[in-house]
Each structure stands twice: as structure tokens, then as C-alpha cells.
Design a protein around this motif. Structure first.
Motif, short mmCIF file in Angstrom:
data_model
loop_
_atom_site.label_atom_id
_atom_site.label_comp_id
_atom_site.label_asym_id
_atom_site.label_seq_id
_atom_site.Cartn_x
_atom_site.Cartn_y
_atom_site.Cartn_z
N ARG A 1 0.84 -1.20 0.00
CA ARG A 1 0.00 0.00 0.00
C ARG A 1 0.87 1.24 0.00
NH1 ARG A 1 -2.69 -0.99 4.57
NH2 ARG A 1 -3.33 -2.91 3.54
N LYS A 2 1.84 1.24 0.90
CA LYS A 2 2.72 2.39 1.03
C LYS A 2 3.45 2.69 -0.29
CE LYS A 2 5.32 4.96 4.10
NZ LYS A 2 4.89 5.54 5.38
N ALA A 3 3.83 1.62 -0.97
CA ALA A 3 4.58 1.82 -2.22
C ALA A 3 3.64 2.00 -3.41
CB ALA A 3 5.51 0.63 -2.45
N GLY A 4 2.36 1.84 -3.16
CA GLY A 4 1.40 2.02 -4.23
C GLY A 4 1.46 0.92 -5.28
N VAL A 5 1.73 -0.31 -4.82
CA VAL A 5 1.73 -1.44 -5.75
C VAL A 5 0.87 -2.56 -5.16
CG1 VAL A 5 4.04 -0.91 -6.61
CG2 VAL A 5 3.77 -2.46 -4.66
N SER A 6 0.75 -3.63 -5.89
CA SER A 6 -0.04 -4.74 -5.37
C SER A 6 0.83 -5.61 -4.46
CB SER A 6 -0.55 -5.60 -6.51
OG SER A 6 0.51 -6.36 -7.03
N LYS A 7 0.17 -6.42 -3.68
CA LYS A 7 0.87 -7.31 -2.77
C LYS A 7 1.81 -8.23 -3.55
CE LYS A 7 -1.75 -10.19 -0.64
NZ LYS A 7 -2.42 -11.16 0.27
N ALA A 8 1.32 -8.68 -4.71
CA ALA A 8 2.13 -9.58 -5.53
C ALA A 8 3.45 -8.92 -5.92
CB ALA A 8 1.35 -9.99 -6.76
N THR A 9 3.36 -7.69 -6.34
CA THR A 9 4.57 -6.97 -6.74
C THR A 9 5.52 -6.80 -5.55
OG1 THR A 9 3.31 -5.78 -8.40
CG2 THR A 9 5.43 -4.87 -7.78
N ALA A 10 4.94 -6.46 -4.44
CA ALA A 10 5.77 -6.31 -3.25
C ALA A 10 6.50 -7.61 -2.95
CB ALA A 10 4.91 -5.89 -2.07
N SER A 11 5.78 -8.69 -3.07
CA SER A 11 6.39 -10.00 -2.84
C SER A 11 7.53 -10.24 -3.81
CB SER A 11 5.33 -11.09 -3.01
OG SER A 11 5.93 -12.36 -3.01
N ARG A 12 7.30 -9.92 -5.07
CA ARG A 12 8.35 -10.12 -6.08
C ARG A 12 9.58 -9.29 -5.78
NH1 ARG A 12 3.84 -9.44 -9.75
NH2 ARG A 12 3.02 -11.50 -10.25
N SER B 1 12.24 1.17 -11.12
CA SER B 1 11.60 2.19 -10.30
C SER B 1 10.69 1.56 -9.24
CB SER B 1 10.82 3.15 -11.18
OG SER B 1 9.72 2.47 -11.78
N THR B 2 9.84 0.62 -9.64
CA THR B 2 8.96 0.00 -8.64
C THR B 2 9.78 -0.73 -7.59
OG1 THR B 2 8.67 -1.66 -10.35
CG2 THR B 2 6.75 -0.34 -9.79
N LEU B 3 10.78 -1.45 -8.05
CA LEU B 3 11.65 -2.16 -7.11
C LEU B 3 12.15 -1.19 -6.05
CD1 LEU B 3 13.17 -4.62 -6.25
CD2 LEU B 3 14.97 -4.09 -7.88
N GLU B 4 12.65 -0.07 -6.54
CA GLU B 4 13.20 0.92 -5.62
C GLU B 4 12.13 1.40 -4.64
OE1 GLU B 4 15.66 2.76 -3.54
OE2 GLU B 4 16.22 1.40 -5.16
N ARG B 5 10.95 1.66 -5.17
CA ARG B 5 9.88 2.17 -4.33
C ARG B 5 9.52 1.18 -3.22
NH1 ARG B 5 4.87 3.10 -7.05
NH2 ARG B 5 6.02 2.25 -8.83
#
Lengths: 351, 351
Positions: free
Chosen positions: B20-31, B42-46
DNA sequence: GTGAAAGCGCTAACAA
DNA sequence: TTGTTAGCGCTTTCAC
């Protein structure tokens, strides 16, 4: 037509399986294993039979996820190479397994940073409690302990006024007791082969206690009579050699532990130094191996809390596992070994 | 109106939170945490930033449930009271932690039933691999190993033709080597203070090797010259006393391990028996403490596989963790200690 | 490259 | 006493 029997691909037997087999719901099957009294005799029996039949083993990981408890304790010790830590870890393990807990072990090899890493790894693994050795830890470690509110116990050392759960004995006082013993024998020039005090508050406190006792007697522990060596035979050997090479060598040497003392005794033997006539040597701990010392070391009792389970009992109590904890285990004794002391002599030590 | 700041009830930070904090889905955070290359920079960094900011620690239990891997190895050893097992367990721990694995330790105290229980407990906890000591185990233990197909390794002993993953050295051959050494020195009447052979195939094999060597030389190991004692100083002391009390005492004594040998040496010293002039004594293992033997024992090198990681490397390979395994670790050396041998003498041993 | 959704196997309310 | 229903926190297809 012949039936073809497949060796079924060894799928894990789950609660659902035995529930189905027993003709009950998954919840009931679960209760049969955790709250048997809540079930009617007949269903309980049916579930048990099914579970035995299918060779069911509960999936601890899933259970841990559901309950938040892993029934696992983590111990971070300095090293298993030192018998004293190995033995105490063994006693901890025995106590925990009695109560149905498993023990994770990590060694930090006297590196506080590694210790922090281990604590973090344990925490991530969802352990229920943690055992650390000693009082001095990295700020980060302390922060982890406090923030996660994980039950923990610090072992092998205590100090007055400490506000944390601790178990062990007061190393400072122990050091003092030994020094006073030597003073009483008439020694005035005392040296010490301490363990490495960096990252080791037990070693540091023993040294501090010795120093204090001498100060209280109006004497000093001169820096040239203090050396720090690893807890090994060679540590003792080299330590003795160093101390004896001083301009004015000591008449008594306090060793940081029994192994160092044994090394020192060996070196003294080689140098034809008669112990205790020409030199007093004291050990520390009560390692069985210390019996090999020649001459044998004398002993003094020193109180130690819960050495028999190494903090296990304290931890189990914090975890609410109180019922099967015998109170009698809570206090045992540590033995401080000392050589029988001679009055100090002029001596041929300076050769 | 003043804002009231509640200390929020320390809820666990989850992947959802940082997602949520990074503005991505849980799946992405997991990845981001497990397959970083699959993400845009960029997402990785976030995600990384968010996770650092919130002090996220992955929930190992949940991950284990999802993946089926716990990154935990279980070791069931006889006891931590014996330095040899403590040290090897320590080396195993070091190797595993290098590879990101944690070590569960259980001790069976030379009880095969307890060992089975421990294995079962480990299995329930979803460990990824298991380390046992020795070749002889309860049928139930073997069944568990085979049925669950858990990667495992048996340590501290090997025998030709064994079809299981083993690591260690051939205790039988080692026993033979020692006996042959003594035969070469001229001894004809040899005794042995073995360890307790029940539930201990290492001790049994050492004894068997000695027996075989004597047979091959046309001699016998008479039953009155074989005693079994615990691996302790007292074991050695009592063992020596027993053997020397025989009608015709031996001229050489093979000890089951170094501690027994040290105990025997101590007793010999007390009895004023000159070693090795009047009696040969051999040890086993390479415990540093054995240096205290008087006289010092000579050594013979004996090959041992992977003592340096105690099976850890073998296990990691089975788990597919091959990349960071240095091949050089795969072979080390065990040292068999023996007293320098004298020709046998008539002697005052019978006193 | 990223998201939605379906589990992993179990326990724990809440109902019945 | 027993069943139904949600999760525990993560990974992992499968779409988009």
C-alpha cells in the motif's frame, strides 16, 4: 482387464483427509488433536483411528501461521567450540524438549553484529522466545528485543540493578572472591590471564572483580600483569609465558577459565615451576576436564541461578508453560576452581 | 484540540502494508523481495524504500506455508556434552548460516527411541533436511526418512556398500589401523576400553576393527580385555583399573576416544605406571585437550570426509543450493592419536 | 511488468 | 458437541 495400481504421488495427508475419513468436519478433526476433552468420546475415537490409519502428522508450519506460536526457542550463543556453552545449550535443549519446544541454535563467534543478524533471522522465523548469552549486546539487538516484545532471557551473567530477565551468576563477584582468596593466602603481586574481554562481558566482569578486590586491599592490578587470551590451552600457555617474562612476575595467576588454567599448568610443568609452591594458579568454571590439572585445583562454591536449564525454565514460564515446571530446578551451583594456595615465595620465576 | 497519539498496538507489518505504502499490489511487493529482476527498476526501488521505512521483516512461517520450504535443517545428535559432537554441530551451523539456513538441534542422549521422536518432531515442523549421527537407527526412523523423502545425511561413520548419503570416516578401518600399529610395535596382548557400543555404531565399529586386525594377525581380543565405558575421564580411569586387574593384563590399551585415553593416562600416572615404557595407550579423535596427555600422544592421519561442515555441504547440495558451495570443503582429515609404542614388557602391571 | 485471486493447512470465532 | 466460515501472511498462476 487388469487394474493398474499407481503409486500415488505421496501427497501430504491433511486434516481434511482424516476429517473426511472419519466423517466429521475439519474443525472437529482439529479439535481432536488439540482440545480432545471438547469432543464426544466416540468422535474423538473415530478421528484418532483415522489419523493413525493414514499416518497423519500435523503440519507445524500451518499451525504456527494460524496460532502465531511456533513452539520454537532460539538460542544465540558465542560458539559451540567452548564446552561450557555447548553443555549449557544441551541442558537448555533438554528442558525445552520436555515442554514440547524445539531449539534453534546460532553462534555469533564473539561478533555482536552477527548476533544481531541471528536475532533478526530468529524473529523472522517466528520463534516464541530467545536466549542470549551475556549482558552486553548491540543497541540494534536490544531494540529488536524491546520492539517485538519477544520473551527473552540473558544468561551467564548478572549484575545488580539489571532490569532485564537474566539468569546466571555475578561474574564480577566471582572474580572478586577468587582474588580475595589469594590475598588471604598472602599474595600481594597477582596477575591475570583473562579471556578476550571485547564483546564478552563475562570475561570483562571477572577481570573487573579481580581489579576491585585488589583496590579494596590497597593494591593494584598493574597493566603489565593482565593479558587477554582466547579460552584455549594455548591461550593459557602463552599467557603464562608472557606474565613470567615481566620484570617482576606475579606470585599468583588468576585464569579466565579452566582451559586457560590447564594450559598455564602445562606450561608451568614444562618450565619446571612447582605449583603451588612457587606459583598459585586459579581456574574458573567447573569443567570435568579440569581434573587433569596437576596439581588438582581446589574448589569454592559459588551460587548460580538456573544453570541446570540455562534459562529454559525462565523462558517457559514467560510463555505460560507453568504447570510442568518443577521449582526445584531454579537454583544450582557453579564451582570456582582454585589451586591450593601457598604463601608467596621469592622463586626462580624470573629465570 | 490536542491530538492524542496512541502507541499503536504494535501490529505486525505485512506485505500488504508496504505494498500500500509503495502504491503497488501485494504480488509486486512479494516479487520485490524474492525475484527482484522481474521488476522495473523504479517499482523495485519504491518497494524497497517502503519496506525499509516501515521496518518490514518477512514472515518466515507464512512464506514457509506458501512455498513448502522452511530454510531450516534439523540435526539430531547424541549429546552436546561430548565436545566432539558440539564442535561438529558448530561447524554444521556455520555452513548452514552461510547459505541462509537455520539449524534446529535435538539430542537423543544415546536413545534410539528419543531419536525417532526428534525426527518426527522435525518433520512435523517442516524442516528441509536432516542430519543424523551414525549408521544405526531405529527402523521407524529409517521409515520416516524414506517415506517422507526428506533429504538427509548420516554422519560420523561410513561403511562400504552403504546406499545412503553418508559423511565421515570408516571407524572400523580406523580401529584396525590402530591395532595394526600396536602389533607392529610388537604387542601381542592388547586390551580395549571401548565406548558404550549399544546404540553407538561408531564405538562398535572401532571395536570390530580392532578385533579384526588381531584375528588377521592370528591373535584374539579376549573378552576379559574388552570393557565398555562412557566417554569420560572416569570411564578411562575405571577402564584401566579393570583391565589391569585381569590375571594377565594387556601390554597395550586402545581407548575408544581421547577423553577415555586421558582418564587412563591419569590413572596410570597415579599407579606409577610408566607410559609408554610399561604400557602403550592410544587415543582416538583429535581433541585439542588431548595435548594434556602425559606423555603426549603421537598422531596418525586418517581421512575423513567433510568433517569441516559435518554434512552441511552434502545436504545443501541435495537442496539445490549448489552455486555457493566451494568444492574444497569436501575433504578434511581426522587425526587418530596413539602413544609412541614400546615393545611389550613383562612389567609390574599385575601388582 | 504488474495486478487479481486462489490457495498453502491449520485454528478460532461464531452459529447451530 | 459439532459445523461453517474466515482468516494467518505469503507466493504463484493466470490475465492483462
Amino acid at each position: 482387464m487388469a487394474k493398474i495400481t499407481h503409486t500415488n504421488p505421496r501427497r501430504r495427508i491433511t486434516l481434511d483427509d482424516i476429517a473426511r475419513k472419519a466423517g466429521v468436519s475439519k474443525a472437529t478433526a482439529s479439535r481432536a488433536l488439540t482440545l480432545p476433552d471438547k469432543l464426544s468420546k466416540s468422535t474423538l475415537e473415530r478421528v484418532r483411528r483415522a489419523s493413525k490409519l493414514m499416518g497423519y502428522v500435523s503440519h507445524g508450519v500451518a499451525r504456527a501461521l494460524a496460532t502465531g506460536k511456533t513452539h520454537t526457542i532460539g538460542a544465540v550463543i558465542p560458539t559451540l567450540d567452548n564446552a561450557i556453552y555447548a553443555v549449557s545449550t544441551g541442558s537448555l535443549e533438554r528442558r525445552l524438549e520436555q515442554a514440547g519446544y524445539l531449539l534453534l541454535v546460532a553462534c555469533h563467534e564473539f561478533n555482536l553484529h552477527t548476533e544481531t543478524k541471528a536475532v533478526r533471522a530468529f524473529l523472522g522465523r517466528g520463534i516464541d522466545g530467545i536466549v542470549l548469552v551475556g549482558l552486553a549486546h548491540a543497541p540494534e539487538t536490544i531494540r529488536l528485543l524491546d520492539e517485538t516484545r519477544i520473551p527473552y532471557v540473558l544468561t551467564w551473567n548478572i549484575r545488580p540493578g539489571i532490569r532485564r530477565p537474566v539468569v546466571g551468576f555475578n561474574n564480577r563477584n566471582a572474580g572478586r572472591v577468587i582474588a580475595e582468596h589469594l590475598l588471604r593466602l598472602g599474595h600481594r603481586r597477582i596477575g591475570m590471564i583473562a579471556g578476550i574481554t571485547k564483546f564478552n562481558d563475562r570475561a570483562a566482569d571477572r577481570l573487573a572483580g579481580v581489579r576491585q578486590a585488589l583496590l579494596d586491599a590497597g593494591l593494584r592490578l598493574p597493566s603489565e600483569l593482565v593479558v587477554e587470551h582466547p579460552y584455549s590451552l594455548d591461550g593459557g600457555t602463552e599467557g603464562l609465558a608472557l606474565l613470567l617474562s615481566r620484570q617482576r612476575p606475579p606470585t599468583a595467576i588468576i585464569c579466565g577459565n579452566d582451559i586457560i588454567a590447564l594450559g598455564a599448568l602445562r606450561e608451568a610443568h614444562i618450565r619446571n615451576i612447582n605449583i603451588p609452591r612457587e606459583l598459585s594458579v586459579t581456574g574458573f568454571d567447573d569443567m570435568p576436564i579440569a581434573e587433569l590439572g596437576n596439581p588438582p585445583l581446589t574448589t569454592v562454591h559459588f551460587p548460580m541461578v538456573e544453570v541446570g536449564t540455562h534459562g529454559g525454565t525462565t523462558l517457559l514460564r514467560a510463555l505460560g508453560e507453568t504447570e510442568d515446571i518443577p521449582k526445584t530446578e531454579l537454583s544450582l551451583r557453579l564451582v570456582v576452581r582454585k589451586s591450593t594456595g601457598p604463601p608467596p615465595s621469592r622463586s626462580k620465576l624470573t629465570r
